[in-house]
Write a protein that holds these residues in place. Structure first.
Motif, PDB file in Angstrom:
ATOM      1  N   GLN A  52      -5.846  37.643 -18.797  1.00  0.00           N
ATOM      2  CA  GLN A  52      -4.928  39.222 -19.372  1.00  0.00           C
ATOM      3  C   GLN A  52      -4.015  39.456 -18.464  1.00  0.00           C
ATOM      4  OE1 GLN A  52      -7.051  43.078 -19.232  1.00  0.00           O
ATOM      5  NE2 GLN A  52      -5.909  44.097 -19.909  1.00  0.00           N
ATOM      6  N   LEU A  53      -2.956  39.421 -19.161  1.00  0.00           N
ATOM      7  CA  LEU A  53      -1.847  39.776 -19.048  1.00  0.00           C
ATOM      8  C   LEU A  53      -1.661  41.120 -18.519  1.00  0.00           C
ATOM      9  CD1 LEU A  53       1.159  38.006 -20.898  1.00  0.00           C
ATOM     10  CD2 LEU A  53       0.716  37.469 -18.554  1.00  0.00           C
ATOM     11  N   VAL A  54      -1.281  41.402 -17.039  1.00  0.00           N
ATOM     12  CA  VAL A  54      -1.573  43.131 -16.766  1.00  0.00           C
ATOM     13  C   VAL A  54      -0.534  43.756 -15.884  1.00  0.00           C
ATOM     14  CG1 VAL A  54      -3.672  42.622 -17.329  1.00  0.00           C
ATOM     15  CG2 VAL A  54      -2.569  42.599 -14.606  1.00  0.00           C
ATOM     16  N   THR A  55       0.038  44.565 -15.760  1.00  0.00           N
ATOM     17  CA  THR A  55       0.619  45.190 -14.645  1.00  0.00           C
ATOM     18  C   THR A  55       0.238  46.441 -14.022  1.00  0.00           C
ATOM     19  OG1 THR A  55       2.773  45.120 -16.177  1.00  0.00           O
ATOM     20  CG2 THR A  55       2.755  46.699 -14.061  1.00  0.00           C
ATOM     21  N   VAL A  56      -0.524  46.187 -12.936  1.00  0.00           N
ATOM     22  CA  VAL A  56      -0.991  47.096 -11.893  1.00  0.00           C
ATOM     23  C   VAL A  56      -0.805  47.462 -10.598  1.00  0.00           C
ATOM     24  CG1 VAL A  56      -3.441  45.324 -12.571  1.00  0.00           C
ATOM     25  CG2 VAL A  56      -2.179  44.883 -10.646  1.00  0.00           C
ATOM     26  N   THR A  57      -1.233  48.468 -10.073  1.00  0.00           N
ATOM     27  CA  THR A  57      -0.407  48.955  -9.349  1.00  0.00           C
ATOM     28  C   THR A  57      -1.180  49.734  -8.534  1.00  0.00           C
ATOM     29  OG1 THR A  57       1.462  50.731  -8.174  1.00  0.00           O
ATOM     30  CG2 THR A  57      -0.539  51.333  -9.495  1.00  0.00           C
ATOM     31  N   GLY A  58      -0.889  49.799  -7.014  1.00  0.00           N
ATOM     32  CA  GLY A  58      -1.967  50.110  -5.802  1.00  0.00           C
ATOM     33  C   GLY A  58      -1.338  50.104  -4.268  1.00  0.00           C
ATOM     34  N   THR A  59      -2.892  50.059  -3.506  1.00  0.00           N
ATOM     35  CA  THR A  59      -2.348  49.710  -2.237  1.00  0.00           C
ATOM     36  C   THR A  59      -2.524  49.129  -1.263  1.00  0.00           C
ATOM     37  OG1 THR A  59      -1.893  52.955  -2.371  1.00  0.00           O
ATOM     38  CG2 THR A  59      -2.077  51.433   0.064  1.00  0.00           C
ATOM     39  N   LEU A  60      -2.121  48.204  -0.904  1.00  0.00           N
ATOM     40  CA  LEU A  60      -2.071  47.134  -0.404  1.00  0.00           C
ATOM     41  C   LEU A  60      -3.432  47.605   0.464  1.00  0.00           C
ATOM     42  CD1 LEU A  60       1.338  44.994   0.065  1.00  0.00           C
ATOM     43  CD2 LEU A  60      -1.374  44.473  -1.659  1.00  0.00           C
ATOM     44  N   ARG A  61      -4.333  47.026   1.037  1.00  0.00           N
ATOM     45  CA  ARG A  61      -5.545  47.287   2.198  1.00  0.00           C
ATOM     46  C   ARG A  61      -4.860  46.136   3.144  1.00  0.00           C
ATOM     47  NH1 ARG A  61     -10.827  48.171  -0.321  1.00  0.00           N
ATOM     48  NH2 ARG A  61     -10.907  49.959  -1.691  1.00  0.00           N
ATOM     49  N   THR A  62      -5.246  44.716   2.781  1.00  0.00           N
ATOM     50  CA  THR A  62      -4.899  43.714   4.208  1.00  0.00           C
ATOM     51  C   THR A  62      -4.545  42.901   3.261  1.00  0.00           C
ATOM     52  OG1 THR A  62      -6.885  42.563   2.585  1.00  0.00           O
ATOM     53  CG2 THR A  62      -6.839  44.154   4.719  1.00  0.00           C
ATOM     54  N   VAL A  63      -3.399  42.375   4.665  1.00  0.00           N
ATOM     55  CA  VAL A  63      -2.668  41.237   4.410  1.00  0.00           C
ATOM     56  C   VAL A  63      -3.057  39.692   4.994  1.00  0.00           C
ATOM     57  CG1 VAL A  63      -0.217  40.352   3.574  1.00  0.00           C
ATOM     58  CG2 VAL A  63      -0.708  42.515   3.337  1.00  0.00           C
ATOM     59  N   THR A  64      -3.256  38.655   4.693  1.00  0.00           N
ATOM     60  CA  THR A  64      -3.520  37.482   5.536  1.00  0.00           C
ATOM     61  C   THR A  64      -3.081  36.572   5.082  1.00  0.00           C
ATOM     62  OG1 THR A  64      -5.690  37.430   3.928  1.00  0.00           O
ATOM     63  CG2 THR A  64      -5.549  38.671   5.927  1.00  0.00           C
ATOM     64  N   LEU A  65      -2.327  35.440   6.175  1.00  0.00           N
ATOM     65  CA  LEU A  65      -2.116  34.346   6.269  1.00  0.00           C
ATOM     66  C   LEU A  65      -3.519  33.628   5.838  1.00  0.00           C
ATOM     67  CD1 LEU A  65       0.409  31.847   5.236  1.00  0.00           C
ATOM     68  CD2 LEU A  65      -0.014  31.758   7.524  1.00  0.00           C
ATOM     69  N   ARG A  66      -3.152  32.491   4.652  1.00  0.00           N
ATOM     70  CA  ARG A  66      -4.809  31.647   4.781  1.00  0.00           C
ATOM     71  C   ARG A  66      -4.476  30.761   4.113  1.00  0.00           C
ATOM     72  NH1 ARG A  66      -9.086  35.493   2.266  1.00  0.00           N
ATOM     73  NH2 ARG A  66      -8.709  35.960   4.683  1.00  0.00           N
ATOM     74  N   PRO A  67      -4.393  29.186   4.089  1.00  0.00           N
ATOM     75  CA  PRO A  67      -3.305  27.699   3.866  1.00  0.00           C
ATOM     76  C   PRO A  67      -4.627  27.870   2.346  1.00  0.00           C
ATOM     77  CG  PRO A  67      -4.227  27.866   5.856  1.00  0.00           C
ATOM     78  CD  PRO A  67      -4.134  29.016   5.808  1.00  0.00           C
ATOM     79  N   ARG A  68      -3.971  27.098   1.317  1.00  0.00           N
ATOM     80  CA  ARG A  68      -4.640  26.830  -0.027  1.00  0.00           C
ATOM     81  C   ARG A  68      -4.922  24.970   0.114  1.00  0.00           C
ATOM     82  NH1 ARG A  68      -7.298  30.424  -4.071  1.00  0.00           N
ATOM     83  NH2 ARG A  68      -6.778  32.620  -3.052  1.00  0.00           N
ATOM     84  N   ALA A  69      -5.741  24.533   0.138  1.00  0.00           N
ATOM     85  CA  ALA A  69      -4.965  22.974   0.138  1.00  0.00           C
ATOM     86  C   ALA A  69      -4.018  22.287   1.003  1.00  0.00           C
ATOM     87  CB  ALA A  69      -5.040  22.671  -1.604  1.00  0.00           C
ATOM     88  N   GLY A  70      -3.744  23.070   2.239  1.00  0.00           N
ATOM     89  CA  GLY A  70      -3.242  22.512   2.997  1.00  0.00           C
ATOM     90  C   GLY A  70      -1.638  23.442   3.071  1.00  0.00           C
ATOM     91  N   VAL A  71      -1.713  24.239   1.742  1.00  0.00           N
ATOM     92  CA  VAL A  71      -0.711  25.014   1.411  1.00  0.00           C
ATOM     93  C   VAL A  71      -0.242  25.869   2.260  1.00  0.00           C
ATOM     94  CG1 VAL A  71       1.272  25.870  -0.779  1.00  0.00           C
ATOM     95  CG2 VAL A  71      -0.034  23.287  -0.981  1.00  0.00           C
ATOM     96  N   PRO A  72       0.164  27.000   2.810  1.00  0.00           N
ATOM     97  CA  PRO A  72       0.079  28.266   3.246  1.00  0.00           C
ATOM     98  C   PRO A  72       0.145  29.111   1.991  1.00  0.00           C
ATOM     99  CG  PRO A  72       2.528  27.677   3.324  1.00  0.00           C
ATOM    100  CD  PRO A  72       1.686  26.631   2.881  1.00  0.00           C
ATOM    101  N   ALA A  73      -0.625  30.538   2.056  1.00  0.00           N
ATOM    102  CA  ALA A  73      -0.822  31.355   1.307  1.00  0.00           C
ATOM    103  C   ALA A  73      -1.323  32.635   1.999  1.00  0.00           C
ATOM    104  CB  ALA A  73      -2.073  30.410   0.271  1.00  0.00           C
ATOM    105  N   LEU A  74       0.365  33.430   1.614  1.00  0.00           N
ATOM    106  CA  LEU A  74       0.345  35.457   1.727  1.00  0.00           C
ATOM    107  C   LEU A  74      -1.125  35.474   0.457  1.00  0.00           C
ATOM    108  CD1 LEU A  74       0.679  37.001   3.871  1.00  0.00           C
ATOM    109  CD2 LEU A  74       3.096  37.507   1.839  1.00  0.00           C
ATOM    110  N   GLU A  75      -2.186  36.585   1.264  1.00  0.00           N
ATOM    111  CA  GLU A  75      -3.612  36.742  -0.044  1.00  0.00           C
ATOM    112  C   GLU A  75      -3.127  38.336   1.053  1.00  0.00           C
ATOM    113  OE1 GLU A  75      -6.860  35.069   0.525  1.00  0.00           O
ATOM    114  OE2 GLU A  75      -6.294  33.278  -0.300  1.00  0.00           O
ATOM    115  N   ALA A  76      -3.054  39.225  -0.486  1.00  0.00           N
ATOM    116  CA  ALA A  76      -3.108  40.493   0.150  1.00  0.00           C
ATOM    117  C   ALA A  76      -4.297  41.721  -0.919  1.00  0.00           C
ATOM    118  CB  ALA A  76      -1.660  41.002  -0.308  1.00  0.00           C
ATOM    119  N   GLU A  77      -4.705  42.223  -0.200  1.00  0.00           N
ATOM    120  CA  GLU A  77      -5.679  43.445  -1.517  1.00  0.00           C
ATOM    121  C   GLU A  77      -5.415  44.538  -1.799  1.00  0.00           C
ATOM    122  OE1 GLU A  77      -9.592  45.533  -0.169  1.00  0.00           O
ATOM    123  OE2 GLU A  77      -9.965  43.676  -1.261  1.00  0.00           O
ATOM    124  N   LEU A  78      -5.160  44.260  -3.232  1.00  0.00           N
ATOM    125  CA  LEU A  78      -4.307  45.513  -3.701  1.00  0.00           C
ATOM    126  C   LEU A  78      -5.182  46.396  -4.115  1.00  0.00           C
ATOM    127  CD1 LEU A  78      -1.639  47.106  -4.489  1.00  0.00           C
ATOM    128  CD2 LEU A  78      -1.617  45.468  -6.863  1.00  0.00           C
TER     129      LEU A  78
END
Length: 132
Positions: A52-78
């Motif tokens: 589904q195409l969405v627009t959501v809003t909220g607060t970031l709880r966590t922000v972590t750097l977690r590589p995915r298949a050798g590529v850097p990826a910045l992950e956040a929980e909203l």
């Protein structure tokens, strides 16, 4: 002396105040986030479905750097008061302003990964800090 109003009697100002005093801080914050989602016209995360195409809003709880298949990826929980959604920026190690406690609006297509809702490389808008 409970804070639950009687079904035949509307809740008075004192009862509402007593109810708010007996509610936990986390519950109050969740209620505020749900109201913010409604006020901005965003979809509640709890109502988001796969693809589904969405627009959501909220607060970031966590922000972590977690590589995915050798590529850097910045992950956040909203979190918007109803549920959480993972926001992932592939190829990024950091983004200025993306930090725990920050409010934002994110738009994109929801996908499901390991039973969790995820937005990959969303369009986003940082919300002002503090009270608006």
């Amino acid at each position: 002396m409970g804070a639950v109003p009687h079904p035949d009697k509307p809740a008075g100002r004192f009862r509402r105040m007593l109810g708010r005093l007996s509610t936990s801080q986390a519950d109050l914050e969740s209620e505020e986030l749900r109201e913010d989602a409604d006020d901005t016209g965003c979809t509640r995360i709890d109502d988001c479905h796969d693809r589904q195409l969405v627009t959501v809003t909220g607060t970031l709880r966590t922000v972590t750097l977690r590589p995915r298949a050798g590529v850097p990826a910045l992950e956040a929980e909203l979190f918007d008061g109803t549920a959480a959604l993972d926001v992932v920026w592939l190829g990024r190690r950091s983004i200025v302003g993306i930090e725990p406690g920050r409010r934002l609006i994110a738009s994109g297509r929801v996908s499901m990964s390991r039973g969790r809702r995820v937005l990959f490389n969303p369009k986003y808008e940082l919300r002002p800090l503090g009270r608006e």
